[in-house]
Design an enzyme around this catalytic site. Structure first.
Site, PDB file in Angstrom:
ATOM      1  N   ARG A  66      49.629   0.122  44.460  1.00 38.21           N
ATOM      2  CA  ARG A  66      49.248   0.089  43.018  1.00 38.21           C
ATOM      3  C   ARG A  66      47.825  -0.830  42.596  1.00 38.21           C
ATOM      4  O   ARG A  66      47.646  -1.160  41.359  1.00 38.21           O
ATOM      5  CB  ARG A  66      50.612  -0.680  42.178  1.00 38.21           C
ATOM      6  N   HIS A 234      57.285  13.456  52.022  1.00 35.09           N
ATOM      7  CA  HIS A 234      58.501  13.413  51.337  1.00 35.09           C
ATOM      8  C   HIS A 234      59.269  14.637  51.441  1.00 35.09           C
ATOM      9  O   HIS A 234      59.814  15.089  50.331  1.00 35.09           O
ATOM     10  CB  HIS A 234      58.529  12.609  50.108  1.00 35.09           C
ATOM     11  N   ASP A 306      58.008   6.212  50.719  1.00 36.49           N
ATOM     12  CA  ASP A 306      57.408   6.469  49.524  1.00 36.49           C
ATOM     13  C   ASP A 306      57.750   5.220  48.722  1.00 36.49           C
ATOM     14  O   ASP A 306      58.050   5.359  47.444  1.00 36.49           O
ATOM     15  CB  ASP A 306      58.052   7.741  48.852  1.00 36.49           C
ATOM     16  N   HIS A 310      57.412   0.043  39.860  1.00 39.19           N
ATOM     17  CA  HIS A 310      57.058   0.357  38.688  1.00 39.19           C
ATOM     18  C   HIS A 310      57.660  -1.039  38.105  1.00 39.19           C
ATOM     19  O   HIS A 310      58.898  -1.185  38.298  1.00 39.19           O
ATOM     20  CB  HIS A 310      57.784   1.627  38.102  1.00 39.19           C
ATOM     21  N   GLY A 325      59.750   7.235  40.888  1.00 40.54           N
ATOM     22  CA  GLY A 325      59.723   6.450  42.165  1.00 40.54           C
ATOM     23  C   GLY A 325      60.756   5.121  42.072  1.00 40.54           C
ATOM     24  O   GLY A 325      61.085   4.821  41.224  1.00 40.54           O
TER      25      GLY A 325
HETATM   26 ZN   LIG Z   1      54.562  12.286  46.373  1.00 35.17          ZN
END
Ligand SMILES: [Zn+2]
Length: 424
Positions: A66, A234, A306, A310, A325
């Protein structure tokens, strides 16, 4: 110098499974020898690994740190601290930052921030297209010079087959993998979970498994056409996995990764709670079974988290409106032990391979616990009981469906460049 004593060394690259002491200096592994055989000196630090597994440093091929741009959800500093707690010594960060990592100056910024603030190694992935918007090819060669290890428009696939072909031609000549988030965006439009009985019951829009498999088919064809290395990120569907299996059987340079949440949870586990919202969504029970079979039989090359933090203000909203996510670093190894090893679905050696030499190979590297190799080591326990509490996470975010889950097995120490960066 750091001496790791009395551990059980497992190294899939050399098929080693033995009681060995390991000596590291600040850069390299210098010696492995049976317990007590390495002569100790006063300036030597020791770490007792009795009853623990000593493995090559774990690599995560897929995460979101991020930074730059969304520092309220995560930074390179907090994300890599969480990675170290999870046993990872190196992480590959996806380019969907703000700005997108689509040119060498953003890549250099990430490398510099990592040098200043990261706990573990950070290996950036560069965007395939400018702004990942799927129109023009990004400056892949310049980003490679600056340090990227792969290319992806993650969050979505490279938008068109024509552009994907062009990107693969570049990747082929630069010896980089194209890492594809495989999803047919027309089939997936508006969907927030997998299509099925559960999506109907919850009244949520679903996407079929074919949304992923259609795009895998396109990209396998293009890998064959261009000779480029294709890595399917993924991977979640049985039908996609079958295509990777067939591509490998035909000798194509196609690899794939599976996340811990996809080999642990299924669509029936989804509640009206945004901590169960991720993309690709949790799949059907038969997909999960197929993924575990693929992890066991070498069709799958890596376990990747992954990790997608957030901040609560973004994630704690209605399921439909929440971003996709979940957190991944701190629970990955424990989930692999719980779901794959303790259940006897995978030998321990194979699990370690999926975190070490498997992901290394995807990005054209090696991961070995032998003299002369970088002093990156992951030490973990098969038995240590602990409870994951999202509120105690090193991440800035809290979005995990595994909050309050009690595990047997954990990362106990993480060593990067000969330095202990995490100790349980
Ligand atoms: Zn992705």
């Amino acid at each position: 110098m750091l001496l790791i004593k009395n551990g059980r060394v497992i190294d899939p690259s050399t098929k080693t499974d033995a009681q060995l002491d390991v000596l590291l200096n600040s850069e390299k592994i210098t010696e492995l020898a049976p317990p007590g055989k390495i002569s100790t000196s006063r300036e030597m630090q020791t770490l007792d690994a009795s009853n623990l597994i000593v493995a090559p440093g774990f690599i995560d091929l897929h995460c979101h740190l991020r930074e730059p741009g969304q520092e309220s959800s995560e930074t390179i500093e907090t994300g890599t601290r969480a990675a170290a707690r999870g046993g990872f010594t190196a992480v590959c960060c996806m380019p969907n930052t703000r700005p997108v990592n689509d040119n060498a100056s953003v890549t250099r910024f990430i490398m510099e921030r990592a040098k200043a603030a990261a706990t573990v190694r950070v290996w950036p992935i560069g965007a395939a297209s400018v702004s990942s918007s799927g129109e023009a090819i990004a400056e892949i060669a310049a980003m490679k010079q600056a340090g990227i290890v792969g290319v992806s428009d993650d969050g979505k696939p490279v938008a068109t087959a024509k552009l994907a072909r062009q990107v693969m031609e570049y990747c082929q000549s630069l010896d980089l993998p194209l890492i594809e988030h495989c999803e047919d965006v027309s089939l997936a439009a508006g969907a927030v979970m997998r299509e099925g009985v559960t999506s109907t019951r919850l009244g949520l829009a679903g996407m079929p498994a074919a949304a992923e498999a259609v795009c895998v088919a396109r990209d396998v064809q293009l890998a064959e056409l261009t000779g480029a290395r294709l890595h399917v990120a993924h991977l979640s569907a049985k039908s996609s996995l079958e295509q990777v299996r067939q591509a490998k059987a035909r000798g194509l340079p196609v690899t794939c990764e599976v996340t811990p949440h996809h080999f642990t949870l299924i669509d029936e586990d989804v509640r009206y709670d945004s901590r169960f919202k991720m993309n690709p969504p949790l799949a059907a029970g038969e997909d999960r079974e197929a993924l575990i079979a693929g992890l066991a039989d070498d069709t799958v090359d890596a376990i990747a988290t992954d990790h997608a933090p957030h901040e609560p203000a973004l994630k704690d909203v209605e399921f439909d409106r929440a971003p996709f996510g979940i957190l991944g670093f701190e629970t990955a190894v424990a989930l692999a032990l719980e779901q794959l090893v303790h259940t006897k679905r995978l030998p321990l050696m194979r699990m370690v391979e999926l975190f070490t030499s498997g992901p290394a190979r995807v990005i054209g590297m090696q991961r070995k616990l032998v003299a002369g190799q970088p002093a990156d080591v992951t030490i973990f326990s098969l038995d240590h009981q602990w409870t994951f509490r999202a509120s105690d996470s090193a991440s800035k975010s809290r979005n995990s469906p595994f909050d309050n889950h009690t595990f047997r097995g954990a990362a106990m120490a993480t060593i990067v460049g000969g330095k202990v960066v995490y100790r349980c």
